[in-house]
Design a protein around this motif. Structure first.
Motif, short mmCIF file in Angstrom:
data_model
loop_
_atom_site.label_atom_id
_atom_site.label_comp_id
_atom_site.label_asym_id
_atom_site.label_seq_id
_atom_site.Cartn_x
_atom_site.Cartn_y
_atom_site.Cartn_z
N LYS A 1 2.93 -0.71 0.82
CA LYS A 1 2.67 -2.07 1.31
C LYS A 1 1.17 -2.37 1.30
O LYS A 1 0.75 -3.47 0.92
CB LYS A 1 3.23 -2.23 2.72
CG LYS A 1 4.74 -2.29 2.77
CD LYS A 1 5.24 -2.38 4.19
CE LYS A 1 6.75 -2.27 4.22
NZ LYS A 1 7.27 -2.20 5.59
N ASP A 2 0.37 -1.40 1.72
CA ASP A 2 -1.09 -1.62 1.72
C ASP A 2 -1.63 -1.80 0.31
O ASP A 2 -2.48 -2.66 0.06
CB ASP A 2 -1.79 -0.44 2.38
CG ASP A 2 -1.58 -0.40 3.88
OD1 ASP A 2 -1.22 -1.46 4.45
OD2 ASP A 2 -1.79 0.67 4.48
N ASN B 1 4.37 2.68 3.91
CA ASN B 1 3.18 1.97 4.42
C ASN B 1 2.07 1.94 3.37
O ASN B 1 1.40 0.92 3.21
CB ASN B 1 2.67 2.65 5.70
CG ASN B 1 3.64 2.48 6.84
OD1 ASN B 1 4.41 1.53 6.87
ND2 ASN B 1 3.61 3.42 7.78
N GLU B 2 1.88 3.04 2.67
CA GLU B 2 0.86 3.07 1.62
C GLU B 2 1.21 2.10 0.49
O GLU B 2 0.34 1.47 -0.09
CB GLU B 2 0.71 4.49 1.07
CG GLU B 2 0.08 5.44 2.06
CD GLU B 2 0.12 6.86 1.57
OE1 GLU B 2 0.91 7.17 0.64
OE2 GLU B 2 -0.63 7.68 2.11
#
Length: 104
Positions: free
Chosen positions: A65-66, A62-63
């Motif tokens: 992708k962010d 997730n990090e």
């Protein structure tokens, strides 16, 4: 005639400067051998341990992708925008694969 006088003056000034620097070099090398010198950067104090030395960087999917999403707004983040770096899981898999390969 005037040019010759100017050239002689330039030669005398140049010779004086040359003699000055040569005398300073001789004085430097023939100075006191027993003189102390101060080390500005001593070798034993050169290495400063990094605060995160030995720790592994943890990054989730997730990090990643962010960071790829927000990389467009920042200058110089081509590697992040293209996703050319590892998350923690990808790095452990890559490391295991590399360690399994036989050396020649």
């Amino acid at each position: 005639m005037l040019i010759n006088i100017i050239l002689v003056i330039f030669a005398m000034v140049g010779g004086g400067i040359l003699i000055f620097f040569i005398s300073r070099i001789c004085k430097q090398y023939k100075g006191n051998v027993d003189s102390e010198y101060i080390e500005l950067f001593p070798r034993e104090e050169m290495y400063i341990e990094n605060a995160y030395e030995g720790d592994r960087f943890n990054m989730s999917d997730n990090e990643k992708k962010d960071s790829e999403k927000w990389a467009i707004t920042q200058r110089g983040s081509v590697r992040i925008a293209c996703g050319v770096y590892f998350t923690s899981d990808e790095y452990t898999k890559y490391r295991e694969r590399v360690l399994k390969t036989d050396l020649p």
